[in-house]
Structure formats: structure tokens, C-alpha cells
Design a protein around this motif. Structure first.
Motif, PDB file in Angstrom:
ATOM      1  N   UNK A   1     -12.502  -5.604  11.143  1.00  0.00           N
ATOM      2  CA  UNK A   1     -11.404  -6.326  10.533  1.00  0.00           C
ATOM      3  C   UNK A   1     -10.893  -5.425   9.586  1.00  0.00           C
ATOM      4  N   UNK A   2      -9.621  -5.577   9.113  1.00  0.00           N
ATOM      5  CA  UNK A   2      -8.871  -4.642   8.252  1.00  0.00           C
ATOM      6  C   UNK A   2      -8.676  -5.573   6.984  1.00  0.00           C
ATOM      7  N   UNK A   3      -9.374  -5.785   5.679  1.00  0.00           N
ATOM      8  CA  UNK A   3      -9.235  -6.669   4.683  1.00  0.00           C
ATOM      9  C   UNK A   3      -7.603  -6.220   4.131  1.00  0.00           C
ATOM     10  N   UNK A   4      -7.318  -4.953   3.927  1.00  0.00           N
ATOM     11  CA  UNK A   4      -5.978  -4.757   3.315  1.00  0.00           C
ATOM     12  C   UNK A   4      -4.956  -4.330   4.433  1.00  0.00           C
ATOM     13  N   UNK A   5      -4.113  -5.201   4.880  1.00  0.00           N
ATOM     14  CA  UNK A   5      -3.161  -4.709   5.818  1.00  0.00           C
ATOM     15  C   UNK A   5      -2.182  -3.740   5.412  1.00  0.00           C
ATOM     16  N   UNK A   6      -2.041  -3.461   4.139  1.00  0.00           N
ATOM     17  CA  UNK A   6      -1.210  -2.194   4.061  1.00  0.00           C
ATOM     18  C   UNK A   6      -1.626  -0.909   4.464  1.00  0.00           C
ATOM     19  N   UNK A   7      -3.030  -0.825   4.510  1.00  0.00           N
ATOM     20  CA  UNK A   7      -3.678   0.375   4.974  1.00  0.00           C
ATOM     21  C   UNK A   7      -3.394   0.791   6.425  1.00  0.00           C
ATOM     22  N   UNK A   8      -2.772  -0.298   7.229  1.00  0.00           N
ATOM     23  CA  UNK A   8      -2.261   0.247   8.563  1.00  0.00           C
ATOM     24  C   UNK A   8      -0.589   0.335   8.462  1.00  0.00           C
ATOM     25  N   UNK A   9      -0.244   0.589   7.107  1.00  0.00           N
ATOM     26  CA  UNK A   9       1.293   0.930   6.930  1.00  0.00           C
ATOM     27  C   UNK A   9       1.113   2.196   6.339  1.00  0.00           C
ATOM     28  N   UNK A  10       2.205   3.106   6.504  1.00  0.00           N
ATOM     29  CA  UNK A  10       2.431   4.448   6.075  1.00  0.00           C
ATOM     30  C   UNK A  10       3.202   3.916   4.437  1.00  0.00           C
ATOM     31  N   UNK A  11       2.957   4.796   3.588  1.00  0.00           N
ATOM     32  CA  UNK A  11       3.412   4.400   2.000  1.00  0.00           C
ATOM     33  C   UNK A  11       4.928   4.337   2.126  1.00  0.00           C
ATOM     34  N   UNK A  12       5.570   5.005   3.143  1.00  0.00           N
ATOM     35  CA  UNK A  12       7.123   4.993   3.207  1.00  0.00           C
ATOM     36  C   UNK A  12       7.674   3.956   4.219  1.00  0.00           C
ATOM     37  N   UNK A  13       6.773   3.045   4.799  1.00  0.00           N
ATOM     38  CA  UNK A  13       7.342   2.189   5.800  1.00  0.00           C
ATOM     39  C   UNK A  13       8.367   1.323   5.100  1.00  0.00           C
ATOM     40  N   UNK A  14       9.535   1.120   6.006  1.00  0.00           N
ATOM     41  CA  UNK A  14      10.612   0.385   5.574  1.00  0.00           C
ATOM     42  C   UNK A  14      11.423  -0.545   6.567  1.00  0.00           C
ATOM     43  N   UNK A  15      11.775  -0.138   7.682  1.00  0.00           N
ATOM     44  CA  UNK A  15      12.096  -0.579   8.835  1.00  0.00           C
ATOM     45  C   UNK A  15      11.283  -1.422   9.555  1.00  0.00           C
ATOM     46  N   UNK A  16      11.232  -2.755   9.519  1.00  0.00           N
ATOM     47  CA  UNK A  16      10.442  -3.798  10.078  1.00  0.00           C
ATOM     48  C   UNK A  16      10.809  -3.646  11.733  1.00  0.00           C
ATOM     49  N   UNK A  17       9.790  -3.797  12.458  1.00  0.00           N
ATOM     50  CA  UNK A  17       9.866  -3.900  13.914  1.00  0.00           C
ATOM     51  C   UNK A  17       9.034  -3.049  14.822  1.00  0.00           C
ATOM     52  N   UNK A  18       7.915  -2.556  14.166  1.00  0.00           N
ATOM     53  CA  UNK A  18       6.926  -1.719  15.211  1.00  0.00           C
ATOM     54  C   UNK A  18       5.682  -2.742  15.355  1.00  0.00           C
TER      55      UNK A  18
END
Length: 341
Positions: A157-174
Motif C-alpha cells: 500500500x502507498x500511504x502517501x499518494x503524492x509519492x506516485x506523482x512527480x513534484x511538477x505534476x499539473x495536468x490531470x488525466x493520467x
């Protein structure tokens, strides 16, 4: 070309299950193509491999909490839905499990009816077109009910969902993260810019192709699923200037690479454009857009290792993978990095 040429033995213990606490502390294999040299570094050493005038191209797509768990309204049977891409309005292409239970007209309820999906179209490989019904703002409803769509080989499990985002993620849709970018922090990007390295952004929303294994016996028989991309006027002008001034274009990830190569192939230069790409890059391929590549270590016999093989050369790539296994690099989404120049 036989798919078996891209196979290698990967011990399961090398599949990274959790991200490192410090994004930049991942290991990095540095490969010099012209000298056929392989070095072992850490990702924070990327600063010594990039120079003033280089341009890093980052994919700023943002992963949706796109995995939903619900029940069929008529039977109460448990269902799993993965959102792939938005077609129009509240109509989405999805993957459904178990797909055989979902026909046109089937309704699936999530969160005790907070969100309801109706099947309005059938596609192969478990694909379904769903029309969603809800009150309020869809992304807010999704945020409250959805889970991050981690790849099937990650069991933790991934407790922090932001860890599966890049720090520059911006455009929703992936439907999945552009994982080569997970190694960057704001501080590292700033350090590179202070050195004179430019940063440019494109968008490619990762879709069904990420979840489809290569089932054909030969590379040429595999069909890539199309994914949506866009390049802004600002980025196009920036990249054309870098190219004109002799700078290197360093693609961060296979998603950025496929976007850049699609545009260079179709227009002969970088251009502000949006569209769908099903480009499939495998040896031999003449690259038109990139001079360097940052990527992770990929699945055996995957389209991603084929792309890397096209860029670095198949023999050098497979030797690098043999060394990665020998040196016990961490593989896949939360794994280590490779820099190829």
C-alpha cells in the motif's frame, strides 16, 4: 524481430515495492553510447552529467486517483474500474474487472451511490465506455472515492499518494505516473537551472498502453494504444531555440520521448500541437528529437525496453540490464534510474 530478444531474468526481489524517502537518493546507471561506457552513480549526481545549454523535457501529467471499487446495482457483485481517459464530458474509457459481468446498460455504484457509472459501450480486453452520474464536481468526487492506480507488480500500500506523482505534476488525466520524473525534487531542478540547464514541459496522459503486455510473438505485430499529448507554443519555441543553438534535448521518460518523437516525425520541427500518438519505437529507429534519455528499469519484453534499446543500441541496453540485475538495482516504478547520453 523476435520478442524473446528483449527478455532477461529478473529476480522478483528487485522489483521496488515502496519509494525511497529521498527521491534523489535512487541509484543511477549512467551510459555513454559513443564510448559504450557504463558507470554507477546516484541520481543526485545527474548535475555532473548535464551542462549549460541542455534542456530537460518533463511530462507534467498528473495521475488521477483512477481506481474505483464498487458494486453492480442489480446483484451487489463487487466490481473494479480503472479510468483510462476522458472521452467527452462524463464519458470515460475504462478497464473493468470482472469485465464479463458488465454489458451495455449495467450500472455500477460507488460510495453508496455517491457516484454511479452506466455502461454505454463495449471494447476489447475488458474495456468499457462508462457514463458517470454524480452531484458536484467530478474530480472532487473522484478524490474522495478513488485510489492511486499502482501497477499490478506493486503489492504494498502507498500511504502517501503524492509519492506516485512527480513534484511538477499539473495536468490531470493520467492512469499512471511518468515514473522517470519521480526522482526529481524542486531543489534539484533549481540546482540544474542555476547551472544553466533549461526546463521544458510537455503533457502525455499515460493510458491503456501502460497496462497492455506485448502478446505478439514478433515486435512488428504489436499494436500500441493511442495516448493524448500536447505541446505548448512556449515549449515548441524553447526547444527549437535549444536545437538551433546546439544544445542537447534530454527527455525525461519514455512518455516525453514518444511525444517529442511524434511531433518531430510529423512536423519536422517542434510545434504547438495536441493529438493522439500510437508511435511504437523499437530498433532500428532514427531518433529525430532527443539527444539524451532519463528512464527507469523496465519489464522484460516490454515496449519500454524496446524504446531504450532503439536509443542506446540493443546489445548495450541488454548488457546494462544484466549489470543492473548483477548489481541489484531496484526495478520499475519506484526503482532506480538510467541516464543515457
Amino acid at each position: 524481430m523476435d520478442i524473446e530478444q528483449f527478455d532477461f531474468d529478473l529476480p522478483e526481489r528487485l522489483i521496488a515495492q515502496t519509494p525511497l524517502k529521498d527521491r534523489t537518493s535512487s541509484r543511477m546507471m549512467a551510459i555513454n553510447r559513443s564510448e559504450e561506457r557504463i558507470e554507477h552513480q546516484h541520481f543526485y549526481n545527474i548535475t555532473s552529467y548535464l551542462k549549460s545549454g541542455d534542456c530537460l523535457v518533463l511530462n507534467d501529467t498528473k495521475v488521477l486517483p483512477a481506481r474505483l471499487y464498487g458494486v453492480k446495482e442489480d446483484t451487489g457483485a463487487k466490481m473494479e474500474v480503472l479510468l483510462l481517459h476522458q472521452q467527452e464530458g462524463d464519458r470515460w474509457e475504462t478497464l473493468v474487472k470482472p469485465a464479463k459481468k458488465v454489458k451495455e446498460g449495467t450500472r455500477i455504484s460507488f460510495g453508496d451511490g455517491k457516484l454511479v457509472a452506466e455502461c454505454i459501450g463495449m471494447k476489447e480486453h475488458g474495456g468499457r465506455i462508462l457514463q458517470f452520474h454524480y452531484e458536484g464536481i467530478f474530480l472532487e468526487v473522484l478524490e474522495s472515492l478513488g485510489e492511486m492506480p499502482l501497477p499490478p507488480y506493486i503489492k504494498e500500500q502507498l500511504p502517501d499518494r503524492d509519492r506516485y506523482q512527480t513534484v511538477y505534476a499539473k495536468e490531470e488525466g493520467s492512469a499512471a505516473a511518468p515514473t522517470a520524473g519521480l526522482h526529481f525534487t524542486h531543489e534539484l531542478l533549481e540546482e540544474l537551472q542555476q547551472k544553466g540547464v533549461q526546463i521544458a514541459y510537455i503533457t502525455l496522459h499515460v493510458g491503456l498502453g501502460t497496462f497492455r503486455p506485448v502478446s505478439a510473438d514478433t515486435v512488428e505485430d504489436h499494436d500500441m494504444h493511442a495516448e493524448f499529448y500536447t505541446m505548448s507554443e512556449e515549449t515548441a519555441a524553447q526547444l527549437n531555440q535549444v536545437r538551433a543553438e546546439g544544445g542537447r534535448i534530454i527527455s525525461v521518460g519514455t512518455t516525453s520521448t514518444r511525444t517529442l518523437e511524434t511531433i518531430a516525425r510529423d512536423y519536422g520541427q517542434f510545434q504547438a500541437v495536441s493529438g493522439w500518438t500510437d508511435i511504437f519505437i523499437y530498433p532500428p529507429y532514427e531518433f529525430k528529437a532527443i539527444d539524451g534519455l532519463i528512464t527507469n528499469f523496465h519489464l522484460p519484453k516490454s515496449t519500454l525496453i524496446m524504446l531504450v534499446s532503439a536509443f542506446a543500441g540493443k546489445e548495450l541496453t541488454m548488457e546494462a540490464y544484466r549489470k543492473a540485475v548483477e548489481e541489484e538495482y531496484r526495478f520499475f516504478s519506484f526503482g532506480d534510474a538510467m541516464f543515457i547520453e
